[in-house]
Write a protein that holds these residues in place. Structure first.
Motif, PDB file in Angstrom:
ATOM      1  N   ARG A 658      37.380 -74.709 -18.112  1.00  0.00           N
ATOM      2  CA  ARG A 658      37.997 -75.673 -16.940  1.00  0.00           C
ATOM      3  C   ARG A 658      39.516 -76.155 -17.941  1.00  0.00           C
ATOM      4  O   ARG A 658      40.444 -76.866 -16.657  1.00  0.00           O
ATOM      5  N   VAL A 659      39.962 -75.774 -19.028  1.00  0.00           N
ATOM      6  CA  VAL A 659      41.244 -75.857 -19.217  1.00  0.00           C
ATOM      7  C   VAL A 659      42.008 -74.231 -19.590  1.00  0.00           C
ATOM      8  O   VAL A 659      42.730 -74.039 -18.721  1.00  0.00           O
ATOM      9  N   HIS A 660      40.850 -73.525 -19.145  1.00  0.00           N
ATOM     10  CA  HIS A 660      41.774 -71.693 -19.432  1.00  0.00           C
ATOM     11  C   HIS A 660      41.547 -71.383 -18.130  1.00  0.00           C
ATOM     12  O   HIS A 660      40.304 -71.051 -17.649  1.00  0.00           O
ATOM     13  N   ARG A 661      42.259 -70.970 -17.341  1.00  0.00           N
ATOM     14  CA  ARG A 661      42.412 -71.059 -16.063  1.00  0.00           C
ATOM     15  C   ARG A 661      43.100 -69.727 -15.330  1.00  0.00           C
ATOM     16  O   ARG A 661      44.127 -69.571 -16.369  1.00  0.00           O
ATOM     17  N   ALA A 662      42.430 -68.080 -14.989  1.00  0.00           N
ATOM     18  CA  ALA A 662      43.229 -67.112 -14.710  1.00  0.00           C
ATOM     19  C   ALA A 662      44.220 -68.149 -13.780  1.00  0.00           C
ATOM     20  O   ALA A 662      43.786 -67.900 -12.269  1.00  0.00           O
ATOM     21  N   GLU A 681      43.319 -69.206  -8.385  1.00  0.00           N
ATOM     22  CA  GLU A 681      42.941 -69.783  -9.804  1.00  0.00           C
ATOM     23  C   GLU A 681      41.595 -69.838 -10.083  1.00  0.00           C
ATOM     24  O   GLU A 681      40.714 -70.442  -9.321  1.00  0.00           O
ATOM     25  N   VAL A 682      41.067 -69.115 -10.636  1.00  0.00           N
ATOM     26  CA  VAL A 682      39.675 -69.235 -11.390  1.00  0.00           C
ATOM     27  C   VAL A 682      39.345 -69.517 -13.148  1.00  0.00           C
ATOM     28  O   VAL A 682      40.476 -69.881 -13.130  1.00  0.00           O
ATOM     29  N   SER A 683      38.246 -70.001 -12.952  1.00  0.00           N
ATOM     30  CA  SER A 683      37.669 -70.670 -14.637  1.00  0.00           C
ATOM     31  C   SER A 683      37.567 -68.519 -15.133  1.00  0.00           C
ATOM     32  O   SER A 683      37.440 -68.830 -14.548  1.00  0.00           O
ATOM     33  N   PRO A 695      44.004 -63.632 -22.314  1.00  0.00           N
ATOM     34  CA  PRO A 695      45.342 -64.321 -23.179  1.00  0.00           C
ATOM     35  C   PRO A 695      45.963 -65.866 -22.441  1.00  0.00           C
ATOM     36  O   PRO A 695      45.766 -65.537 -21.337  1.00  0.00           O
ATOM     37  N   TYR A 696      46.492 -66.349 -22.935  1.00  0.00           N
ATOM     38  CA  TYR A 696      47.259 -67.219 -22.936  1.00  0.00           C
ATOM     39  C   TYR A 696      48.307 -68.237 -23.633  1.00  0.00           C
ATOM     40  O   TYR A 696      48.474 -67.863 -24.055  1.00  0.00           O
ATOM     41  N   ASP A 697      48.819 -69.253 -21.792  1.00  0.00           N
ATOM     42  CA  ASP A 697      49.976 -69.986 -22.569  1.00  0.00           C
ATOM     43  C   ASP A 697      49.467 -70.522 -23.748  1.00  0.00           C
ATOM     44  O   ASP A 697      48.433 -71.883 -23.442  1.00  0.00           O
ATOM     45  N   PRO A 698      49.264 -70.812 -24.760  1.00  0.00           N
ATOM     46  CA  PRO A 698      49.670 -72.263 -25.945  1.00  0.00           C
ATOM     47  C   PRO A 698      50.113 -73.307 -25.511  1.00  0.00           C
ATOM     48  O   PRO A 698      48.801 -73.913 -25.914  1.00  0.00           O
ATOM     49  N   ALA A 699      50.981 -73.876 -24.520  1.00  0.00           N
ATOM     50  CA  ALA A 699      51.152 -74.386 -24.426  1.00  0.00           C
ATOM     51  C   ALA A 699      50.417 -75.412 -23.326  1.00  0.00           C
ATOM     52  O   ALA A 699      50.340 -76.570 -23.508  1.00  0.00           O
ATOM     53  N   SER A 700      49.999 -74.401 -22.548  1.00  0.00           N
ATOM     54  CA  SER A 700      49.112 -74.895 -21.237  1.00  0.00           C
ATOM     55  C   SER A 700      47.360 -74.755 -20.584  1.00  0.00           C
ATOM     56  O   SER A 700      47.224 -74.929 -20.260  1.00  0.00           O
ATOM     57  N   PHE A 701      47.412 -72.884 -22.022  1.00  0.00           N
ATOM     58  CA  PHE A 701      45.947 -72.398 -22.044  1.00  0.00           C
ATOM     59  C   PHE A 701      46.223 -71.541 -20.090  1.00  0.00           C
ATOM     60  O   PHE A 701      44.994 -71.487 -19.882  1.00  0.00           O
ATOM     61  N   ARG A 702      47.070 -71.173 -19.160  1.00  0.00           N
ATOM     62  CA  ARG A 702      46.739 -71.197 -18.167  1.00  0.00           C
ATOM     63  C   ARG A 702      47.245 -69.421 -19.263  1.00  0.00           C
ATOM     64  O   ARG A 702      47.825 -68.929 -19.810  1.00  0.00           O
ATOM     65  N   MET A 703      46.625 -69.211 -18.239  1.00  0.00           N
ATOM     66  CA  MET A 703      45.680 -67.406 -18.206  1.00  0.00           C
ATOM     67  C   MET A 703      46.816 -66.908 -16.663  1.00  0.00           C
ATOM     68  O   MET A 703      46.411 -66.675 -15.971  1.00  0.00           O
ATOM     69  N   ASP A 704      47.792 -65.982 -17.433  1.00  0.00           N
ATOM     70  CA  ASP A 704      48.395 -65.291 -15.714  1.00  0.00           C
ATOM     71  C   ASP A 704      48.740 -63.911 -16.722  1.00  0.00           C
ATOM     72  O   ASP A 704      49.504 -62.627 -15.901  1.00  0.00           O
TER      73      ASP A 704
END
Length: 770
Positions: A658-662, A681-683, A695-704
């Motif tokens: 839910r918080v870690h989104r590709a 975006e997907v789970s 991998p993710y941005d530690p501030a947002s958990f976004r995976m790009d």
């Protein structure tokens, strides 16, 4: 791995003009969009004989031609039909010409790109190609231009920005290879990081603690005892001294190959998943190319001829980044007035080149770039402390580069000898190539131009540009790292250390953390006889060895808060599977992120993702742990971090997915009214250290960034090979093939890699015009 497409994305928040353009004309365009012609007959000038272009329902393209010229010509047509805007954006990025169509918002990026001189290097690379290389590039360019001359309906982005594409040129093909090389050659950034820390007063010994060396017991691609040239005693001692204080590579990709001795079929299996930027459209394009002299299938790059990763009739291959140190920064001592610099016993004048940057709705900007014996002065466009100029030497900026010929040679190679010979012309970016063939052989090569440095020059930090630290040549082709049919029966690379200490040349002193390589090795060794399903299971694995390392820290935590105690107990019962549906995964990843804040005040960054530094602090104490730096202080910091984690996640802890989104964003449309049309975006599961990486941005958990392509190749005669990309084959948000592969990719599914027996959804015949 940070993908070049994502790196190239500009700050579109500043593109207010696009908002108006989208509002006025974007939705009107939805009504007048014309899909490219993918069936029937299309006459094109420049073809020699008819070519068949077949598309599967998935959009995978099969091209059959009577000769290689027409094969690459038709690939240029197919790429342009499905990915014209992507190709346009890529060449404008490489040429530093985004300001022409996006205005002043892109000016800073164009300055950077023009200073480095990527397009200049691409023009030089084309001039250095042999006749076969030039012929392939010319045929591809001719195909793109022939398609443009048919006056096709242009993609949405051209309409919004109000311009039409120029004809293609050979340098437009080669410049994206330069950008990919830049993306995978990040040593200059780590040099700057060390330079910045020293400027902050951090001592070298402390930097060695903050950026730990690759662990001595970590897996090595070519272990001790492998067939590598012996090192001289003096050189080996120097390598041992240097490797104690090394930064970590940020790149991430996996590949491995298993011999028939370990498979159920008795034939090799080969897997690869390069981790690059996730965006719209996908970085790769799936294609099968066939002519009498070349047949290959796999991942192609829009804008470039040939198959980059895949297989041909006889062999298969996959690549990951070596992380070779092919960049050095030199601190120059300028003469009075800044017209020249000291080099050896001489004072050399700068060679100055002017770059004129055209800016939409503004005056041109003239950039004066100073060139040195090393390369361009880059200190004006990178974040460099101090006032002295820094010049960059980088193998990819040198005049000769025939890397594209190496890939074309691999497409034709029939055996290990021809595969190696094809790589002879390979320059950059250095990759870990794994190899398998239908005769049952497996192998490994790390090709490239590896600099030979002066004794005492580690390549880890900028050095004086006075001639004392100039390169002394490069590693000969015959001495590149290689293995053929190793005793262990398999080869694994995951950006981990490539060569043992006995190897006589210093390829790099920066390697990725060994978690992914170690996990792949464990799974291979415990699997018995492997089949395609086993390789898929390894490629999709999300078991966290990072958690395995940090679990003992959790065991020692003393927490007072009842909620934190309950979550500590849940984590200790958790198996470390970083699944999208796991709440424990969300808590662990958020807790680890809080731990990375430990040295923030000292390093001047909010997060410092160095697992072995953090583990050492928890086991032995660290000066960043207040008040005394003791081990108990560090464990108290970790306990407080767990409390902060639960506050961050809220009363109801979410599942990790839910918080870690590709996130798949369009490089231009992401902040316009068309963002929802163009973006996805997907789970997602995993983290930066799991095999199925997340991998993710530690501030947002976004995976790009993440697996930009997956392949599993079975070399058995009737083998079942698989591949997949995220998003889809088309770059148009209005096409049914825009995102039809995203669910398959995110759910761990694959397409069959076929060269025959596939379903034909569309068939287009390209004919020479009369």
């Amino acid at each position: 791995m940070r993908g070049a497409l994502r790196w190239a994305g500009i700050s579109v928040l500043l593109l207010l003009a696009l908002l108006a353009a989208a509002a006025c004309g974007g939705y009107l365009y939805l009504r007048i969009y014309t899909a490219p012609q993918t069936s029937g007959t299309l006459e094109l000038a420049g073809l020699r004989k008819p070519v068949q272009v077949v598309r599967e329902p998935s959009g995978v393209v099969h091209i059959r031609a009577a000769n290689e010229h027409d094969l690459f010509f038709a690939l240029g047509v197919a790429h342009a039909q499905d990915r014209l805007w992507q190709m346009e954006f890529q060449r404008r990025v490489g040429a530093g010409r985004l300001s022409e169509v996006l205005g002043r918002a892109a000016l800073e990026q164009d300055r950077f790109l023009r200073t480095f001189g990527f397009y200049r290097a691409a023009r030089n690379a084309y001039r250095s190609l042999g006749s076969e290389g030039k012929s392939a590039v010319d045929a591809y360019v001719a195909g793109v231009n022939a398609y443009l001359r048919t006056d096709p309906g242009l993609p949405l982005e051209f309409r919004l920005l109000g311009y039409e594409p120029e004809p293609w040129r050979p340098a437009d093909v080669l410049v994206w290879a330069k950008m990919m090389s830049f993306d995978l050659s990040a040593n200059y950034e780590s040099e700057l990081e060390r330079y910045r820390l020293r400027a902050r007063g951090v001592e070298p010994e402390r930097i060695a603690e903050l950026m730990p060396a690759y662990p001595e017991d970590g897996p090595v691609v070519l272990p001790e005892g492998a067939e590598v040239p012996p090192a001289g005693e003096r050189q080996a001692e120097a390598l041992l001294r240097l490797r104690r204080s090394l930064p970590r590579s940020v790149e991430a990709s996996n590949n491995w190959v298993v011999s028939g001795r370990r498979t159920g079929s008795g034939s090799p299996l080969l897997a690869n998943d390069p981790h690059l930027g996730l965006g719209v459209p996908a970085l790769w394009y799936l294609a099968h190319l066939e002519s009498p002299t070349l047949e290959a299938v796999g991942a192609t790059l829009p804008g470039v001829p040939g198959v980059v990763i895949g297989r041909n009739r006889d062999i298969a291959w996959g690549v990951t980044n070596v992380g070779a140190d092919v960049q050095d920064l030199y601190v120059l001592e300028e003469t009075e007035g800044g017209r020249g610099y000291r080099h050896g016993e001489e004072v050399l004048p700068y060679r100055v080149r002017e770059e004129r940057i055209r800016v939409k709705d503004a005056e041109d900007v003239v950039l004066r770039v100073r060139e040195t014996v090393y390369g361009p002065v880059v200190s004006g466009v990178v974040d460099a402390p101090g006032g002295r100029p820094l010049a960059l030497r980088w193998t990819s900026l040198e005049p000769e580069d025939r890397t594209i010929e190496a890939f074309l040679g691999i497409n034709r190679a029939r055996n290990w000898r021809e595969f190696n010979e094809a790589l002879r012309s390979y320059k950059a970016p250095s990759q870990n190539f794994v190899y398998a063939d239908e005769e049952g052989n497996i192998g490994y090569v790390a090709p490239g131009k590896f600099p030979v440095r002066q004794e005492g020059h580690s390549g880890l930090a900028p050095v004086p540009g006075d001639g004392r630290w100039d390169w002394r040549g490069s590693v000969p082709f015959e001495e590149w790292p290689r293995a053929f049919n190793p005793r262990e029966g398999f080869i694994v690379t995951a950006n981990n250390k490539a060569v043992p200490d006995s190897y006589p040349h210093r390829i790099s002193l920066e390697w990725a953390e060994p978690y992914r390589a170690e996990r792949i090795r464990r799974m291979i060794l415990s699997a018995g006889r492997l089949g395609v399903e086993d390789i898929v299971r390894i490629q999709q694995d999300r078991r966290s060895l990072l958690f395995e390392d940090f679990r003992p820290v959790l065991e020692e935590l003393r927490v007072r808060d009842e909620r934190a105690r309950r979550w500590r107990e849940r984590l200790l019962r958790w198996g470390g599977e970083v699944r999208p549906g796991s709440e424990e995964a969300a808590v662990f990843e958020a807790w680890y992120t809080e731990l990375t804040r430990l040295p923030a005040r000292e390093v001047g960054q909010e997060y410092w993702d160095e697992p072995r530094y953090l583990l050492r602090a928890m086991r032995r104490g660290d000066t960043a742990c207040e008040p005394s730096g003791s081990r108990e202080d560090c464990l108290r910091f970790a306990a407080r971090a767990l409390g902060r984690t639960l506050e961050r996640l809220g009363e109801e802890v979410p599942e990790w997915g839910r918080v870690h989104r590709a996130v798949f964003e369009h490089p231009v449309l992401s902040e316009t009214p068309l963002a929802r049309l163009a973006g996805r975006e997907v789970s997602a599961g995993g983290d930066g250290y799991t095999v199925n990486v997340g991998p993710y941005d530690p501030a947002s958990f976004r995976m790009d960034s993440g697996p930009s392509y997956r392949q599993v190749i079975d070399l058995a005669p009737e083998g079942r090979s698989l591949y997949v990309i995220p998003m889809g084959q088309s770059g148009s948000p209005l096409s049914g093939r825009f995102d039809d592969l995203l669910g398959l990719w995110s759910g761990g599914g694959y397409l069959r890699m076929r060269t025959a027996g596939y379903e034909a959804d569309d068939t287009l015949i390209l004919r020479p015009s009369r």
